[in-house]
Design a protein around this motif. Sequence first.
Motif, short mmCIF file in Angstrom:
data_model
loop_
_atom_site.label_atom_id
_atom_site.label_comp_id
_atom_site.label_asym_id
_atom_site.label_seq_id
_atom_site.Cartn_x
_atom_site.Cartn_y
_atom_site.Cartn_z
N MET B 301 14.17 42.09 9.64
CA MET B 301 14.38 41.23 8.47
C MET B 301 14.01 41.96 7.19
O MET B 301 14.49 41.63 6.11
CB MET B 301 13.53 39.97 8.63
CG MET B 301 13.93 38.82 7.73
SD MET B 301 12.72 37.45 7.82
CE MET B 301 12.86 36.98 9.55
N GLY B 302 13.10 42.94 7.30
CA GLY B 302 12.63 43.63 6.10
C GLY B 302 11.58 42.81 5.35
O GLY B 302 11.46 42.92 4.12
N LEU B 303 10.81 42.05 6.10
CA LEU B 303 9.83 41.16 5.48
C LEU B 303 8.50 41.90 5.28
O LEU B 303 7.98 42.54 6.20
CB LEU B 303 9.61 39.94 6.39
CG LEU B 303 8.67 38.86 5.88
CD1 LEU B 303 9.23 38.17 4.63
CD2 LEU B 303 8.40 37.81 6.97
N THR B 304 7.95 41.78 4.11
CA THR B 304 6.63 42.33 3.81
C THR B 304 5.57 41.29 4.18
O THR B 304 5.67 40.13 3.79
CB THR B 304 6.55 42.69 2.31
OG1 THR B 304 7.41 43.81 2.08
CG2 THR B 304 5.14 43.05 1.89
N ILE B 305 4.56 41.75 4.93
CA ILE B 305 3.55 40.84 5.48
C ILE B 305 2.17 41.23 4.95
O ILE B 305 1.81 42.41 4.96
CB ILE B 305 3.54 40.91 7.02
CG1 ILE B 305 4.87 40.43 7.59
CG2 ILE B 305 2.38 40.10 7.60
CD1 ILE B 305 4.96 40.59 9.10
N GLY B 306 1.42 40.22 4.55
CA GLY B 306 0.03 40.44 4.13
C GLY B 306 -0.93 39.89 5.17
O GLY B 306 -0.67 38.84 5.77
N GLU B 307 -2.03 40.57 5.35
CA GLU B 307 -3.00 40.13 6.35
C GLU B 307 -4.42 40.20 5.79
O GLU B 307 -4.69 40.96 4.87
CB GLU B 307 -2.87 40.98 7.62
CG GLU B 307 -1.59 40.68 8.38
CD GLU B 307 -1.16 41.73 9.38
OE1 GLU B 307 -0.41 41.40 10.31
OE2 GLU B 307 -1.55 42.90 9.22
N MET B 308 -5.29 39.43 6.39
CA MET B 308 -6.71 39.41 6.03
C MET B 308 -6.93 39.02 4.58
O MET B 308 -7.76 39.63 3.89
CB MET B 308 -7.36 40.76 6.35
CG MET B 308 -7.42 41.03 7.84
SD MET B 308 -8.49 42.41 8.27
CE MET B 308 -7.33 43.75 8.13
N TRP B 309 -6.20 38.03 4.11
CA TRP B 309 -6.40 37.56 2.74
C TRP B 309 -7.49 36.48 2.72
O TRP B 309 -7.69 35.75 3.69
CB TRP B 309 -5.08 36.99 2.18
CG TRP B 309 -4.05 38.05 1.91
CD1 TRP B 309 -3.81 39.17 2.63
CD2 TRP B 309 -3.10 38.04 0.83
NE1 TRP B 309 -2.78 39.89 2.07
CE2 TRP B 309 -2.31 39.22 0.97
CE3 TRP B 309 -2.83 37.19 -0.23
CZ2 TRP B 309 -1.28 39.55 0.09
CZ3 TRP B 309 -1.80 37.51 -1.11
CH2 TRP B 309 -1.05 38.68 -0.96
N ASP B 310 -8.18 36.39 1.64
CA ASP B 310 -9.19 35.36 1.45
C ASP B 310 -8.57 34.23 0.63
O ASP B 310 -8.43 34.34 -0.59
CB ASP B 310 -10.41 35.94 0.73
CG ASP B 310 -11.46 34.87 0.44
OD1 ASP B 310 -11.23 33.68 0.74
OD2 ASP B 310 -12.51 35.23 -0.13
#
Lengths: 349, 349, 349, 349
Positions: B301-310
């Motif tokens: 899909m070309g999706l940008t993913i963010g992780e470990m956000w507060d």
Amino acid sequence: MSSANVRVEEARQRRLETHPPLTENPADLDRTDPARHIAETAEAVRNWGRWGEDDRLGTLNFIGDAERAHAATLVRRGASFSLSQPFDMNGPQQGWRRRTNPVHTMLDTGTDAAAGTQGFPHGIGGADDVIAMPLQCSTQWDGLGHIFDRGLAWNGRHAGQVVTSDGDLITGIEHAASVISGRGVLLDVGRHLRPETGELDDGYAITVADLESCIAAQGATSAVGRGDLVLVRTGRYARALREGWNGYAGGPSAGLSFTTAGWLHRTEIAAIATDTWGFEVRPNEFDDAFQPLHQVVIPNMGLTIGEMWDLEELAAHCAADGVYEFLLVAPPLPITGAVGSPVNPIALK
Amino acid sequence: MSSANVRVEEARQRRLETHPPLTENPADLDRTDPARHIAETAEAVRNWGRWGEDDRLGTLNFIGDAERAHAATLVRRGASFSLSQPFDMNGPQQGWRRRTNPVHTMLDTGTDAAAGTQGFPHGIGGADDVIAMPLQCSTQWDGLGHIFDRGLAWNGRHAGQVVTSDGDLITGIEHAASVISGRGVLLDVGRHLRPETGELDDGYAITVADLESCIAAQGATSAVGRGDLVLVRTGRYARALREGWNGYAGGPSAGLSFTTAGWLHRTEIAAIATDTWGFEVRPNEFDDAFQPLHQVVIPNMGLTIGEMWDLEELAAHCAADGVYEFLLVAPPLPITGAVGSPVNPIALK
Amino acid sequence: MSSANVRVEEARQRRLETHPPLTENPADLDRTDPARHIAETAEAVRNWGRWGEDDRLGTLNFIGDAERAHAATLVRRGASFSLSQPFDMNGPQQGWRRRTNPVHTMLDTGTDAAAGTQGFPHGIGGADDVIAMPLQCSTQWDGLGHIFDRGLAWNGRHAGQVVTSDGDLITGIEHAASVISGRGVLLDVGRHLRPETGELDDGYAITVADLESCIAAQGATSAVGRGDLVLVRTGRYARALREGWNGYAGGPSAGLSFTTAGWLHRTEIAAIATDTWGFEVRPNEFDDAFQPLHQVVIPNMGLTIGEMWDLEELAAHCAADGVYEFLLVAPPLPITGAVGSPVNPIALK
Amino acid sequence: MSSANVRVEEARQRRLETHPPLTENPADLDRTDPARHIAETAEAVRNWGRWGEDDRLGTLNFIGDAERAHAATLVRRGASFSLSQPFDMNGPQQGWRRRTNPVHTMLDTGTDAAAGTQGFPHGIGGADDVIAMPLQCSTQWDGLGHIFDRGLAWNGRHAGQVVTSDGDLITGIEHAASVISGRGVLLDVGRHLRPETGELDDGYAITVADLESCIAAQGATSAVGRGDLVLVRTGRYARALREGWNGYAGGPSAGLSFTTAGWLHRTEIAAIATDTWGFEVRPNEFDDAFQPLHQVVIPNMGLTIGEMWDLEELAAHCAADGVYEFLLVAPPLPITGAVGSPVNPIALK
């Protein structure tokens, strides 16, 4: 203004009345006596106690919700500019004080994934990476614990009680994690003084008069005041892009004159950044000196300074549309106890 | 829509017509056959060629100037929220795939400055620091080169030609330096489904129905559409703050169900981030699996993913004022060739 | 010799009989055809299978207990020489292929201990440190996984199956942890050919004739044979000590000629080290070339190579007493999967 | 003995006469008063000035050429033993004081070489690597700048003038680069006291009586005297190999009793190493304490200490042939200003 702040301000006023005004003409500096100039200027611009004994932010306190809300209204077209230089081994660092360029290495790669050596199920492959870098290797903020004046740090604290080998225990950059966004103003001094090239000569000391004439020439959107994030473009980075680094990190460069300290103080700006390695003019304006303006404004005024910013694309855009103000969002990474941080500042116009 | 895009879309529509629709009910997944589900879902959500052969941004292309200009209008009070967890040795990493917590060390300290050992003139002292860290050690974006599907990277490129030990040669995170800002939307699924605690159980797979009911319950400011940056809160980080990490990095956690891939695609969001280590539910929904939703959405899909956000402070604020949309500015550090980047995302409301 | 080894040796002899002998005269090399010379030479000196299919040591197998026991008898006075250059930021690296000088930082310092900020009981204080460095930044061994010849690693293994981003999975330097000690022999070619300065010119290719005449001139203690650890001094490091690095890492230098490959093979030495960055002469002896002798001797012969050794003090001592043999103990750090290792080699005479 | 040394020794003798002798029975220690015991013991074993004001080596001075020459005669069979534990991410470190396990990453790989992405001519491919590690992460020497006693470092220097954030400016481990080789003696206290398992209980404090009875039991080759490098095996690492680390780094362990300080002094050994994390017994023998024996022997006696050594294979060999002495060559990496160094110690028997 709280009663405590009133008292601080009154003390400062009394102090100013009993002192000769600071010169704003570099020619008036005694090149042989940096210590006297530093002491007098530090005294005149000192903000210790202005935001309470426990303050960790210095002039970043000048930005409040109202300033940020106003800044957001400056976004008209939605154009976005990254003001960060690259982070890679082609950077300007040459090892001074163990500052290297960033070393980025891979923990997993696509070649490995393609070779089928990763051991994951159902055809998933991955790449992962690590970095080792000085926090001041490329585009960055100086934290308040970065510079000391005669053993004292911001707000009058003892340097040795603030920054140990465990890092900055009090004014670590993590405390500024949410606050560095607001109205940005570009002062393109390079284009203003050198319209034909846009680049100042190395060693050129930008004066208060230069800043004021630049503001006047650029027009109303360049007015500088309380809480602003001021970006000063010298053109030094433009030359590095064209000619190679050639001493960009630590060598000669245009930059702010020591004599701008009073202006930096009375405008009540929140922070300032330049497209140079060292913010202030190099060589410095005293015979035996090292970054005297840093010594005055970081620990005494509590000013947050940005260095090695890429202002090229933004400056071209401002020159084209004549609008020099924008929303600037430039959060440091909240590295606990850091005295600086890499940053990718975003200007939205 | 360009004619090329029209053709891509038409092809996708034809493909969808000849395929059974993807299930959005986790109970319909065959836990023993991740390969089939991955292949079918990847086929259905694939965006290869949608933005041209040379594309480096994937769904971030959904954000344009207009989207950013609109997003800026969402800033009303000027309140600012940092969505970053700390970067320090107390982080969640335990060494999996050589991911450590950040090691921050000092090159110069205030104790040294106070002891007078630094060799600078006129009383200036300094502190300087370095860091060594995985780019995925704390709050981060996954770049498009982070995950491969059966040897292929985003836009159908061969993984081995994209990410070598020199880094990501094509889709390095530096290409996204200026683009990740726009309208943020918080979907506080934790509070929505578990109003009493605000925290989902480990292993809970968030479904399309959950997302839709959360949007409905939160109201109009939560509508999700093209170009949005969607933040999904599970409450997992809240528990880590309260109880310690306890396997936060890689252990059981609530997260998106594999069956949300279609929703992530049809909403045309630009990026998504969560307050968990792994974005998708863990353990994963197949018997022998590793991050199957990553495998579908990043390279296909070309999706940008963010992780470990507060998301804690922001979520509390949204719950209080009932407004779940804001300007989100979350630029990666432009580390050349990186497949991920630490980030301090800023939400302005 | 085992029957397997007898077969290997017989095959090698037959191969040599059907091939023209390798030239040992650099003037005979066709500068425009490195590929042919590399292929022929590799074929002639190849040791694949000589120590079994599972071998991880190559020519280090030539050292056995008897060789080490004999080497220990060479210690007469008990004089000890460290053959390591310093490991610090003043080293020769300039960033080529991301090789930096070592960055050594402190986790705890004496200034902190003196300032009483460490939190330990009963007056104990401590200092601790970390390092980030390429394994080839200063005095080092090249492991057998360091160089490949047309996709193949030592013993004929596929490079991609030997060294992934997880490191060298088969011939990691840890396997050599206990074996690199034995009889060292110094060939001071610099002093031999240039008695007045002791330093060869940059670009000078040391030939087999040079090595043999040096051995003859130095006398019986310089005889080179099976299992020896041969140290070749060019004088390049002496010049760096005197004049600064000036391209020491990667620039022009004397070094072994490509035509010494046969000698390195037939002498059955265990390992070889020089006082230069690159072991072989630079510029290399072909027009478009990169380290062709490495390509022949590491993956084909299985030869362990040391680089950037400091032979100065040892060489002076040998010149003074006329004894050029000694016990050499030069163990790599057993870094799992490393393709090289820093080393502090110790010569005991 | 020089006249200066005679004076030092006379002073020490007078001091001893006026002090009560140090206890060598752990039961006599007052667990509540580490400060008194540390002060008295430090006074009794202090070697300050013994090797001159400028000394950087401490008890390593006890090794001279004669000692090394004798040690070389102990090599009979030529058997070689590496006494180093591995250096990798599976090590014992858990982050205490920012000590991590080594992070080894690749700059170039064989998979890349095989994929043909490296850009080198004539079929050469390469692999290269970097490491980031605490200098005390695995098998190591403590340098003389590692520990301070009430603000003072070895030879009575002020800690803050010895170790700054620039490293150890005076006693950096590079000064010991050529000196740590000599007669090694293994005291296998684990096998001696616990013949059935070879492993001491956690918390067992090895006494002078234990050391002496071990020497007596092992026989003449175990005699300990001036200039020896003594290796004490507790069996703790054997258990870690069998059961996992389980607190190996910093947790409970057998080790030397505080009461052995006098023995360590009067035997005039050059250095000592153990198979444990912390050399001395843990928990320490005082209620509120941290490594009190370190505090006495490093800064006061000038003793070099090795930790986390792998003595297993050597110990088995010694037990088999009844010979406990050997040539030990254990050079630190000459990392400029380091307060410790990784080491791969080699025992030759």
